[in-house]
Write a protein that holds these residues in place. Structure first.
Motif, PDB file in Angstrom:
ATOM      1  N   SER A   8       0.822  -1.216   0.000  1.00 35.65           N
ATOM      2  CA  SER A   8       0.000   0.000   0.000  1.00 35.65           C
ATOM      3  C   SER A   8       0.854   1.264   0.000  1.00 35.65           C
ATOM      4  O   SER A   8       0.443   2.303  -0.524  1.00 35.65           O
ATOM      5  CB  SER A   8      -0.936   0.004   1.210  1.00 35.65           C
ATOM      6  N   THR A   9       2.060   1.195   0.597  1.00 35.72           N
ATOM      7  CA  THR A   9       2.928   2.373   0.636  1.00 35.72           C
ATOM      8  C   THR A   9       3.525   2.689  -0.732  1.00 35.72           C
ATOM      9  O   THR A   9       4.030   3.803  -0.938  1.00 35.72           O
ATOM     10  CB  THR A   9       4.065   2.163   1.651  1.00 35.72           C
ATOM     11  N   THR A  21       0.597  10.668   7.061  1.00 38.47           N
ATOM     12  CA  THR A  21      -0.373  11.064   8.081  1.00 38.47           C
ATOM     13  C   THR A  21      -0.183  10.246   9.364  1.00 38.47           C
ATOM     14  O   THR A  21      -0.252  10.787  10.477  1.00 38.47           O
ATOM     15  CB  THR A  21      -1.796  10.881   7.552  1.00 38.47           C
ATOM     16  N   GLU A  25       1.741   2.629  -3.520  1.00 38.33           N
ATOM     17  CA  GLU A  25       0.684   3.205  -4.346  1.00 38.33           C
ATOM     18  C   GLU A  25       0.702   4.732  -4.223  1.00 38.33           C
ATOM     19  O   GLU A  25       1.255   5.277  -3.249  1.00 38.33           O
ATOM     20  CB  GLU A  25      -0.669   2.645  -3.923  1.00 38.33           C
ATOM     21  N   PRO A  26       0.105   5.442  -5.180  1.00 41.52           N
ATOM     22  CA  PRO A  26       0.161   6.918  -5.161  1.00 41.52           C
ATOM     23  C   PRO A  26      -0.378   7.528  -3.868  1.00 41.52           C
ATOM     24  O   PRO A  26       0.211   8.478  -3.336  1.00 41.52           O
ATOM     25  CB  PRO A  26      -0.686   7.316  -6.382  1.00 41.52           C
ATOM     26  N   GLU A  27      -1.502   7.017  -3.365  1.00 41.17           N
ATOM     27  CA  GLU A  27      -2.075   7.583  -2.154  1.00 41.17           C
ATOM     28  C   GLU A  27      -1.496   6.963  -0.889  1.00 41.17           C
ATOM     29  O   GLU A  27      -1.710   7.480   0.207  1.00 41.17           O
ATOM     30  CB  GLU A  27      -3.598   7.394  -2.154  1.00 41.17           C
ATOM     31  N   GLY A  28      -0.798   5.855  -1.048  1.00 41.66           N
ATOM     32  CA  GLY A  28      -0.276   5.170   0.129  1.00 41.66           C
ATOM     33  C   GLY A  28       0.761   5.968   0.883  1.00 41.66           C
ATOM     34  O   GLY A  28       0.790   5.958   2.114  1.00 41.66           O
ATOM     35  N   LYS A  29       1.614   6.670   0.154  1.00 39.84           N
ATOM     36  CA  LYS A  29       2.674   7.423   0.839  1.00 39.84           C
ATOM     37  C   LYS A  29       2.102   8.571   1.662  1.00 39.84           C
ATOM     38  O   LYS A  29       2.642   8.909   2.727  1.00 39.84           O
ATOM     39  CB  LYS A  29       3.686   7.937  -0.166  1.00 39.84           C
ATOM     40  N   TRP A  30       0.981   9.160   1.193  1.00 39.64           N
ATOM     41  CA  TRP A  30       0.372  10.246   1.958  1.00 39.64           C
ATOM     42  C   TRP A  30      -0.330   9.701   3.201  1.00 39.64           C
ATOM     43  O   TRP A  30      -0.312  10.353   4.262  1.00 39.64           O
ATOM     44  CB  TRP A  30      -0.614  11.014   1.078  1.00 39.64           C
ATOM     45  N   GLU A  31      -0.933   8.538   3.082  1.00 39.46           N
ATOM     46  CA  GLU A  31      -1.533   7.919   4.264  1.00 39.46           C
ATOM     47  C   GLU A  31      -0.470   7.568   5.290  1.00 39.46           C
ATOM     48  O   GLU A  31      -0.663   7.745   6.495  1.00 39.46           O
ATOM     49  CB  GLU A  31      -2.309   6.670   3.851  1.00 39.46           C
ATOM     50  N   ARG A  32       0.640   7.066   4.797  1.00 40.56           N
ATOM     51  CA  ARG A  32       1.736   6.746   5.713  1.00 40.56           C
ATOM     52  C   ARG A  32       2.292   8.001   6.365  1.00 40.56           C
ATOM     53  O   ARG A  32       2.643   7.994   7.556  1.00 40.56           O
ATOM     54  CB  ARG A  32       2.844   6.022   4.935  1.00 40.56           C
TER      55      ARG A  32
END
Length: 233
Positions: free
Chosen positions: A212-213, A224, A215-222
């Protein structure tokens, strides 16, 4: 030379066997024990006495107030050793007993104290997950640590049968004392074996998290999550 007479001793503060309507003990003090505070301190005592007396959890409220105002000298009367504590306690007893309080302005009765106001909860972040690949190892030689790591790696690869045969073969070798259950290094060795297993055969949840990290949105979730961990720290 004139003789200096000693000051008379103050009468001791003794509780009497009386109770307020809610069952709390009512304290009475001798008149000589009461020291009238200055006007500014008296106003604070009157307001505090009203709020403490009307609180449903009087002792807890007073303890919380004493803790929050311990650095404020104007609230030193909350300490039993303070000269104005007897006056403060007397005002509380009179309010609890229902006596007429002509000296308390109405605005003091209606004004809430800081401890009465419900404060919004503070976002303290989230605690980070326990570190999976970190161990606290006691001070032993580098060679012993390498032997323990290599044994843990082979045990994770080949299973318990390898470990059983190694324990029989190296039973008298002091460098393999960590294989004995009564050794203080035995729990550390087992933790190393589990760590190597998670590396060689990682759980599906861990693989999904790593994927998941990427993926494009995964790094932003990480990112956060990291910020919330930093706030918690």
């Amino acid at each position: 030379m004139a003789e200096v007479l000693p000051l008379p001793a103050a009468l001791p503060m003794k509780p009497v066997d009386e109770a307020t309507p809610n069952g709390a003990p009512l304290l009475k003090f001798a008149a000589s024990d009461i020291i009238l505070p200055p006007p500014d301190i008296k106003t604070i005592i009157e307001k505090t006495a009203v709020h403490v007396a009307r609180s449903t959890t009087r002792e807890q409220f007073e303890d919380r107030l004493r803790e929050s105002r311990r650095e404020d000298p104007k609230f030193s009367f909350l300490t039993p050793s303070d000269p104005y504590h007897a006056y403060y306690r007397l005002r509380i007893d009179k309010i609890i007993a229902g006596e007429v309080e002509e000296g308390i302005p109405q605005d003091l009765k209606d004004t809430p104290m800081d401890e009465d106001i419900q404060v919004a909860p503070v976002d303290e972040g989230d605690p980070p997950a326990p570190m999976q690949f970190a161990l606290s190892i006691p001070p032993i030689s580098a060679i012993d640590i390498d032997v323990m790591k290599l044994t843990a790696l082979f045990t994770a690869q080949r299973g318990t049968q390898f470990l059983a045969s190694l324990s029989v073969k190296e039973g008298r070798n002091y460098q393999f004392d960590f294989l004995r259950p009564n050794s203080m290094l035995y729990p550390i060795f087992n933790a190393m074996v589990e760590q190597y297993r998670n590396i060689l055969l990682p759980p599906k949840e861990q693989l999904a998290r790593v994927k998941s990290t990427t993926e494009p949105e995964g790094k932003w979730e990480r990112l956060t999550e990291i910020r919330r961990h930093a706030k918690w720290e």
